[in-house]
Design an enzyme around this catalytic site. Structure first.
Site, PDB file in Angstrom:
ATOM      1  N   HIS A  62      85.180  38.479  41.725  1.00  0.00           N
ATOM      2  CA  HIS A  62      86.278  37.682  41.184  1.00  0.00           C
ATOM      3  C   HIS A  62      85.815  36.809  40.026  1.00  0.00           C
ATOM      4  O   HIS A  62      86.490  35.861  39.649  1.00  0.00           O
ATOM      5  CB  HIS A  62      86.899  36.838  42.301  1.00  0.00           C
ATOM      6  CG  HIS A  62      87.503  37.703  43.360  1.00  0.00           C
ATOM      7  ND1 HIS A  62      88.793  38.186  43.275  1.00  0.00           N
ATOM      8  CD2 HIS A  62      86.968  38.238  44.483  1.00  0.00           C
ATOM      9  CE1 HIS A  62      89.038  38.956  44.326  1.00  0.00           C
ATOM     10  NE2 HIS A  62      87.939  39.010  45.069  1.00  0.00           N
ATOM     11  N   ARG A  68      55.285  32.231  43.967  1.00  0.00           N
ATOM     12  CA  ARG A  68      56.540  32.968  44.230  1.00  0.00           C
ATOM     13  C   ARG A  68      56.382  34.012  45.320  1.00  0.00           C
ATOM     14  O   ARG A  68      57.336  34.718  45.649  1.00  0.00           O
ATOM     15  CB  ARG A  68      57.071  33.576  42.933  1.00  0.00           C
ATOM     16  CG  ARG A  68      56.087  34.468  42.205  1.00  0.00           C
ATOM     17  CD  ARG A  68      56.542  34.747  40.784  1.00  0.00           C
ATOM     18  NE  ARG A  68      55.525  35.431  39.990  1.00  0.00           N
ATOM     19  CZ  ARG A  68      54.542  34.842  39.339  1.00  0.00           C
ATOM     20  NH1 ARG A  68      54.417  33.521  39.403  1.00  0.00           N
ATOM     21  NH2 ARG A  68      53.684  35.535  38.626  1.00  0.00           N
ATOM     22  N   LYS A  76      51.972  24.127  46.151  1.00  0.00           N
ATOM     23  CA  LYS A  76      50.697  24.843  46.126  1.00  0.00           C
ATOM     24  C   LYS A  76      49.630  23.983  45.451  1.00  0.00           C
ATOM     25  O   LYS A  76      48.537  23.801  45.953  1.00  0.00           O
ATOM     26  CB  LYS A  76      50.873  26.177  45.401  1.00  0.00           C
ATOM     27  CG  LYS A  76      49.590  26.970  45.277  1.00  0.00           C
ATOM     28  CD  LYS A  76      49.800  28.321  44.620  1.00  0.00           C
ATOM     29  CE  LYS A  76      48.441  28.949  44.331  1.00  0.00           C
ATOM     30  NZ  LYS A  76      48.520  30.239  43.663  1.00  0.00           N
TER      31      LYS A  76
HETATM   32  O1  LIG Z   1      54.016  24.898  44.506  1.00  0.00           O
HETATM   33  P1  LIG Z   1      53.773  24.178  43.217  1.00  0.00           P
HETATM   34  O2  LIG Z   1      52.327  24.141  42.849  1.00  0.00           O
HETATM   35  O3  LIG Z   1      54.381  22.801  43.269  1.00  0.00           O
HETATM   36  O4  LIG Z   1      54.491  24.984  42.074  1.00  0.00           O
HETATM   37  C1  LIG Z   1      55.864  25.195  42.069  1.00  0.00           C
HETATM   38  C2  LIG Z   1      56.267  26.284  41.113  1.00  0.00           C
HETATM   39  O5  LIG Z   1      55.915  25.942  39.789  1.00  0.00           O
HETATM   40  C3  LIG Z   1      55.464  27.082  39.077  1.00  0.00           C
HETATM   41  O6  LIG Z   1      54.102  26.960  38.888  1.00  0.00           O
HETATM   42  C4  LIG Z   1      56.160  27.213  37.752  1.00  0.00           C
HETATM   43  O7  LIG Z   1      56.124  26.031  37.045  1.00  0.00           O
HETATM   44  C5  LIG Z   1      55.792  28.249  40.000  1.00  0.00           C
HETATM   45  O8  LIG Z   1      54.999  29.348  39.761  1.00  0.00           O
HETATM   46  C6  LIG Z   1      55.629  27.631  41.336  1.00  0.00           C
HETATM   47  O9  LIG Z   1      56.256  28.370  42.341  1.00  0.00           O
END
Ligand SMILES: O=P(O)(O)OC[C@H]1O[C@](O)(CO)[C@@H](O)[C@@H]1O
Length: 558
Positions: A391, A275, A213
């Protein structure tokens, strides 16, 4: 931080909360066996069926008053108005000033959704079209690698939401995979992960999807650079990168800086939380594997759960019921954790995905107004494939001292040809929920021992260890068949459960400041590892560990 919001009362002062406290004093004394004997048909009251998902929540420690009271609490927490604020694009992520619109990504009816005065549906649809066109070329084989060969392997490089969601969905939709294409997911910055994956791959036929992201995440960028070097060792000419590297991100500059052609970038936006991003272009690896038609079916399934969440009365609303039962155990029974046990091999990574979805959203001790909370918030989410868990750790759920409410997620129609095996798995799931609810009292245990061939002389020694108290709450979620559509519904169900709980706990479920400090300290420690002098700037423990490490790897010795 000081109490900055005098208007919103704390959860524990709400009238319904106080009623629930009184109610708890009575209900907590009841055994579910008794509840079932008084009302053998309670499953009819305590179940919801919706579009191929069936939630049986009758094996919970609730009486006829509990659900109405829990729904009263949800109302007092203003759930209905917050729900509309989310769906309509209000900036409810108040610490980051962002809307929360993963639901727009699956808004298959295309009703306009406005952010900052602009309808975001056209840009969502244009990214879907771009993903569709690209993935079709790769799937049909017209997208060729630098030596003219078809792509056979896709490597998704990402972490957190840019890994767990697509990985889980890729596995869940295994029966729908393209025969020529397989996807590897690289997340760990431990070089062993990428080494192990690349070892089996041919650079001429491998496509990397760099998913981030922010496009600033250390682990992902490090792995992406390693992948690039590995590729160039064979391809040599940087011009070939455009055939083998694409990016999924909100950060165009970051993508360009890395050296990926913006033509090969699939965009998403800051109103999609990491997320909650599997519905966005972060799903590209999944689309490559299963095709856009199936991906859209997953979006439609999620959209149908969105509609149910938005429209069904609270007492018949699946996400609301799941959420409020969770609050019942978390805040009244003081359960500290929550188990998620999928009985479906293809859902084996679901729990790990939900650990992030839930704990990164609601693992907070300051409310949305900056006040320290005086009640428990998000529980520890844990679990694994249920049949394997039986298990391993189910002993503790049956006979340990901790209350572990849990969800049993079971598919009824199997994709496998082994119906007998499926029956065994189905029977196991139900046997566990039955045993957890009923238990086996002393007399029943004695009778069972007598009826068996066991050595009666040892009864005294063993019998107390063989009694099961029962009264352990479970929900059973039956999925008619695990398809893209039902998967979409299931995932949206959990997303909304998390949302409801966040509202009742008065949290901002859409930021994650708790991950920042570790990232910041990593940078300092990384620099310290290479210092020419002994490190003394941390606490005694951390200094010792850094210096020990430096000794072992042989750096920094003067
Ligand atoms: O997609 P990015 O910006 O690499 O972030 C990866 C992950 O790291 C986080 O920011 C947590 O460190 C998450 O919320 C996110 O999904």
């Amino acid at each position: 931080m000081a109490n900055t919001n005098k208007e919103k009362p704390s959860l524990t002062t709400l009238p319904a909360y106080k009623k629930l406290q009184k109610h708890f004093a009575q209900v907590s004394q009841l055994h579910m066996r008794r509840l079932f004997s008084v009302d053998p048909q309670r499953v009819n009251k305590y179940s919801i069926e919706y579009n191929g998902l069936f939630l049986d929540y009758s094996k919970n420690r609730i009486s006829h008053e509990t659900i109405p009271l829990l729904c009263e609490l949800a109302k007092e927490a203003d759930l209905e108005s917050w729900r509309e604020r989310m769906f309509s694009g209000e900036k409810i992520n108040n610490t980051e000033g962002r809307a929360v619109l993963h639901t727009a990504l699956r808004n298959r009816t295309n009703t306009p959704i406005m952010v900052d005065g602009e309808d975001i549906m056209p840009m969502i649809n244009s990214t879907i079209d771009k993903m569709d066109a690209f993935s079709e070329k790769v799937r049909k084989g017209s997208w060729k690698g630098y030596t003219g060969k078809k792509i056979t392997n896709i490597v998704n490089v990402g972490i957190g939401g840019s890994d767990l969601g697509p990985k889980m969905v890729y596995e869940a939709l295994t029966p729908y995979h393209h025969k020529r294409l397989s996807v590897n997911f690289i997340s760990n910055v431990d070089g062993a992960h990428i080494d192990q994956s690349l070892e089996k791959l041919n650079p001429e036929t491998t496509l990397f999807v760099i998913s981030s992201k922010t496009f600033t995440t250390q682990e992902t960028l490090t792995n992406a650079h390693v992948a690039r070097e590995w590729f160039l060792q064979s391809a040599v000419d940087e011009a070939h990168i455009s055939k083998h590297f694409v990016a999924v991100s909100t950060n165009r500059e970051g993508v360009i800086k890395f050296g990926i052609d913006p033509e090969n970038m699939f965009e998403f936006w800051d109103w999609v939380g990491g997320r909650y991003s599997l519905w966005s272009a972060i799903g590209l690896s999944v689309v490559l594997a299963v095709g856009m038609k199936k991906f859209k079916k997953m979006l439609s399934g999620a959209h149908s759960m969105d509609q149910h969440f938005r429209e069904a009365p609270l007492e018949q609303n699946m996400p609301v019921i799941l959420a409020m039962l969770g609050i019942w155990y978390n805040n009244f029974f003081e359960a500290e954790s929550y188990g998620i046990f999928p009985y479906d091999h293809y859902l084996r990574s679901l729990t790990m995905y939900l650990e992030q979805a839930d704990m990164e959203s609601n693992g907070k001790s300051v409310d949305r107004d900056g006040r320290k909370v005086d009640y428990a918030t998000g529980p520890i989410i844990w679990g694994m494939s249920g049949i394997n868990g039986q298990h391993a750790f189910y002993q503790s759920i049956h006979q340990g001292t901790k209350m572990i409410p849990s969800d049993f997620i079971v598919s009824m129609l199997t994709h496998s040809t082994h119906q007998d095996q499926h029956n065994i798995m189905f029977a196991n799931a139900l046997a566990q929920t039955e045993a957890l609810m009923r238990g086996r009292n002393f007399d029943e245990t004695l009778a069972d021992i007598k009826a068996s061939d066991a050595d009666l002389g040892d009864i005294e020694k063993r019998i107390h260890h063989m009694v099961f108290e029962g009264n352990h709450p479970t929900n059973t979620i039956l999925i008619r068949k695990l398809t893209p559509r039902t998967l979409g519904m299931l995932l949206a169900l959990y997303e909304h459960k998390i949302f409801v709980q966040g509202i009742v706990w008065n949290l901002n479920s859409f930021d994650q400041w708790g991950v920042e400090l570790g990232k910041q300290l990593t940078k300092t420690i990384l620099e310290d590892i290479d210092q020419p002098y002994e490190v003394r700037s941390h606490d005694g423990s951390t200094n010792t560990l850094i210096n020990y490490y430096r000794d072992v790897i042989g750096v920094g010795t003067e």
